[in-house]
Design a protein around this motif. Sequence first.
Motif, mmCIF file in Angstrom:
data_model
loop_
_atom_site.group_PDB
_atom_site.id
_atom_site.type_symbol
_atom_site.label_atom_id
_atom_site.label_comp_id
_atom_site.label_asym_id
_atom_site.label_seq_id
_atom_site.Cartn_x
_atom_site.Cartn_y
_atom_site.Cartn_z
ATOM 1 N N LEU A 204 0.839 -1.215 0.000
ATOM 2 C CA LEU A 204 0.000 0.000 0.000
ATOM 3 C C LEU A 204 0.866 1.253 0.000
ATOM 4 O O LEU A 204 0.599 2.213 -0.729
ATOM 5 C CB LEU A 204 -0.916 0.013 1.224
ATOM 6 N N LEU A 205 1.919 1.220 0.815
ATOM 7 C CA LEU A 205 2.789 2.396 0.894
ATOM 8 C C LEU A 205 3.558 2.593 -0.401
ATOM 9 O O LEU A 205 3.707 3.717 -0.879
ATOM 10 C CB LEU A 205 3.754 2.261 2.079
ATOM 11 N N ARG A 206 4.022 1.487 -0.959
ATOM 12 C CA ARG A 206 4.754 1.622 -2.220
ATOM 13 C C ARG A 206 3.846 2.128 -3.332
ATOM 14 O O ARG A 206 4.279 2.797 -4.259
ATOM 15 C CB ARG A 206 5.353 0.268 -2.628
ATOM 16 N N ALA A 207 2.563 1.776 -3.234
ATOM 17 C CA ALA A 207 1.620 2.239 -4.250
ATOM 18 C C ALA A 207 1.223 3.688 -4.008
ATOM 19 O O ALA A 207 0.392 4.243 -4.731
ATOM 20 C CB ALA A 207 0.383 1.352 -4.255
ATOM 21 N N GLY A 208 1.802 4.301 -2.989
ATOM 22 C CA GLY A 208 1.566 5.723 -2.758
ATOM 23 C C GLY A 208 0.216 6.015 -2.134
ATOM 24 O O GLY A 208 -0.271 7.147 -2.186
ATOM 25 N N LYS A 209 -0.416 4.990 -1.548
ATOM 26 C CA LYS A 209 -1.698 5.241 -0.887
ATOM 27 C C LYS A 209 -1.454 6.112 0.349
ATOM 28 O O LYS A 209 -0.417 5.982 1.016
ATOM 29 C CB LYS A 209 -2.334 3.916 -0.445
ATOM 30 N N ALA A 210 -2.428 6.966 0.655
ATOM 31 C CA ALA A 210 -2.333 7.748 1.894
ATOM 32 C C ALA A 210 -2.787 6.832 3.021
ATOM 33 O O ALA A 210 -3.955 6.458 3.092
ATOM 34 C CB ALA A 210 -3.242 8.966 1.783
ATOM 35 N N VAL A 211 -1.832 6.413 3.845
ATOM 36 C CA VAL A 211 -2.149 5.422 4.886
ATOM 37 C C VAL A 211 -2.132 6.061 6.271
ATOM 38 O O VAL A 211 -1.163 6.705 6.651
ATOM 39 C CB VAL A 211 -1.131 4.256 4.866
ATOM 40 N N VAL A 212 -3.235 5.873 6.997
ATOM 41 C CA VAL A 212 -3.285 6.273 8.397
ATOM 42 C C VAL A 212 -3.293 4.983 9.205
ATOM 43 O O VAL A 212 -4.115 4.104 8.962
ATOM 44 C CB VAL A 212 -4.578 7.069 8.688
ATOM 45 N N VAL A 213 -2.329 4.865 10.121
ATOM 46 C CA VAL A 213 -2.290 3.648 10.943
ATOM 47 C C VAL A 213 -3.141 3.875 12.181
ATOM 48 O O VAL A 213 -3.104 4.954 12.787
ATOM 49 C CB VAL A 213 -0.841 3.310 11.354
ATOM 50 N N CYS A 214 -3.938 2.878 12.538
ATOM 51 C CA CYS A 214 -4.756 2.983 13.735
ATOM 52 C C CYS A 214 -4.458 1.764 14.611
ATOM 53 O O CYS A 214 -4.788 0.638 14.260
ATOM 54 C CB CYS A 214 -6.222 3.020 13.323
ATOM 55 N N LEU A 215 -3.789 2.016 15.737
ATOM 56 C CA LEU A 215 -3.416 0.905 16.628
ATOM 57 C C LEU A 215 -4.515 0.731 17.676
ATOM 58 O O LEU A 215 -4.997 1.719 18.233
ATOM 59 C CB LEU A 215 -2.069 1.203 17.283
ATOM 60 N N THR A 216 -4.891 -0.507 17.912
ATOM 61 C CA THR A 216 -6.051 -0.753 18.773
ATOM 62 C C THR A 216 -5.732 -1.690 19.933
ATOM 63 O O THR A 216 -4.708 -2.379 19.938
ATOM 64 C CB THR A 216 -7.180 -1.423 17.954
#
Length: 594
Positions: A204-216
């Motif tokens: 996902l990151l390599r594809a340049g997606k805007a990623v928000v990580v949510c730790l639960t």
Amino acid sequence: MDHVAIRTLISQLAEDLGWLEEHSRQQSEQANQAGRLRFAAALVRNCVGPFLDGQAPVPLHVAVVGGAGSGKSTVANLLSGAVMAEANPQAGFTRHPIAYTGPSGGGNWPAHLGFLGPLQRLTRVSPASLDADVYQVRRVAEAPGTFTLLQDFVVWDCPDMTTWAAADYVPRLLEVAALADVIVYVASDERYNDEVPTQFLHVLLRAGKAVVVCLTKMRPADAPAFVEHFRKEVLGRVTGSAIACLTVPFLTPAQLADPIHQAAQYRIPLLNQVAVLGSPAAIARRRSVRSAMNYLLAHQDELLGVARNDLAALEAWRSAVGRGQLEFDTRYRREFLTTERFHRFDQALVRLLELLELPGIGKILGGVLYVVRTPYRLLKGLFGRAFRRQEAPGMPERPVLEQALGGWLDLLRKEAAQHAHEHPVWAHINQGFASGLAEQARDRFEQGFNLFQMGVGEEVDRTARSIYEDLEKNPVALNTLRGTKFALEVASITGAVLAGGLSVWDVVLVPLAASVSHQLVELLGKSYVENQREQARQRQQAMVTQYLSAPLAEWLGQWPATGGSAYERLQLALRRIPPGLKQMEDAVSEAMKS
Ligand SMILES: Nc1nc2c(ncn2[C@@H]2O[C@H](COP(=O)(O)OP(=O)(O)OP(=O)(O)O)[C@@H](O)[C@H]2O)c(=O)[nH]1
Ligand SMILES: [Mg+2]
């Protein structure tokens, strides 16, 4: 490009990538690569395709992804503001993507062609655990006075990503992840470090997606340490970086039941982060499309790499075919050409020498010289017979060629049997030999042989004839040669007479001189004809290659990739994808100008 051309291009590209995906799924070690190909195909049809088709930027898509049981459905509820996603203790509960939209959202976004690939839209609300290639859209009722994302966004709750090999439901997640403008990647305290979700995050990151990580699911006090740990251990190991790393600690049942009011402290930062990434929507969408395009272009070699083993096996087969061809050509030369005399050339030599004799009055003089050379002729005949080497009669041409072909096919049959367990290409060829490949090759050889024979007969005839015909057509040269030969003979006789004066020796000297000069001419003619004969040999060898071995090698080499085989489709996909991507890139650049 007009709309029809763009749609054709998009569906062809998605189809070719999809075909490669299917192909790699058949090889168990390539499951992970199959997932990447599915993601690439989905980027083409769900992200770039709709943009080129003029799809409006709103709604944007936010997809909630992560490992099994990490809390995706719970986070989807936080994002949508309604407790509509079924959170369930059974890991892997959500089995198809579910979209949450506001009451006014939904419009025409799912309507475009090829949307979400093979996923069918469910017309009835069904449980999230329905395990089928479907997606559903659930409308969230308006909650006046509360902050909502659903004005501009569709929130997608997705199935998990625990193994790339889950060919049944992971592709459903990949369809939505490719569609997404923003990804919320959920990882729980229990299993934040699982390998496959981490690999997926990497893609996902390599594809340049805007990623928000949510730790639960951590204790609130542990949240900062968990974030730091996750940044170091997980994000630190992958290329690219997440936009933000937020936490949603272990919620109480009351918070789970009413996230808008009870869990606002976690919900609002999450909403803000997503909202920022989607504002303004047109820019956010262009960023998604540009990133997808860049990823596809930059990683095409890697994506097509699934075919590397197939191409290597095809290449190995072609090189075996090539070795066989070389051996075939060599055998033909060794067993036929080197011993072939081309008797037409002997006849041509006779004709050439005859031509050099003077016509008319010269014939009488020539006749005299002929008589003068009688002792020489008799002697030559005698010696010639005594010393003639016994010519080894060569094998006739056709059996030589047939045996060489047999050797070639046997070699290939052996290679195929030997490698059949190494790669399906070889197994396919081995199977081909079991069902008539050699016979087909012989038929082709037969066709080639007929052409070859016609060509070769004409060629040898023409070369042999040209030895004297060229001279016949050129009277000046012919007469000069005749004159020279005659003058040479006369001069040598005269020389002999003058040298010894008129004496009894002349009976010996004159025929000797006449014979020597004649022999000289004959030798010159012979070496000329011999030279032509060698050239004819070489041409004939070239013709065997041209009419027989090269077409057969071409046909055999291509055989695994013809007749509707998987390898034919493979080559088509490999041929079409790179220019297809280039065309898509051009269309995107063009569309972004406006
Ligand atoms: N008490 C509590 N339970 C939670 C929390 N987050 C998740 N859970 C529970 O953990 C289980 C899994 O959560 P889900 O939200 O269903 O997780 P998921 O990622 O959607 O799981 P799958 O769809 O099965 O992959 C459910 O029983 C949730 O109720 C939390 O913060 N507090
Ligand atoms: Mg779920």
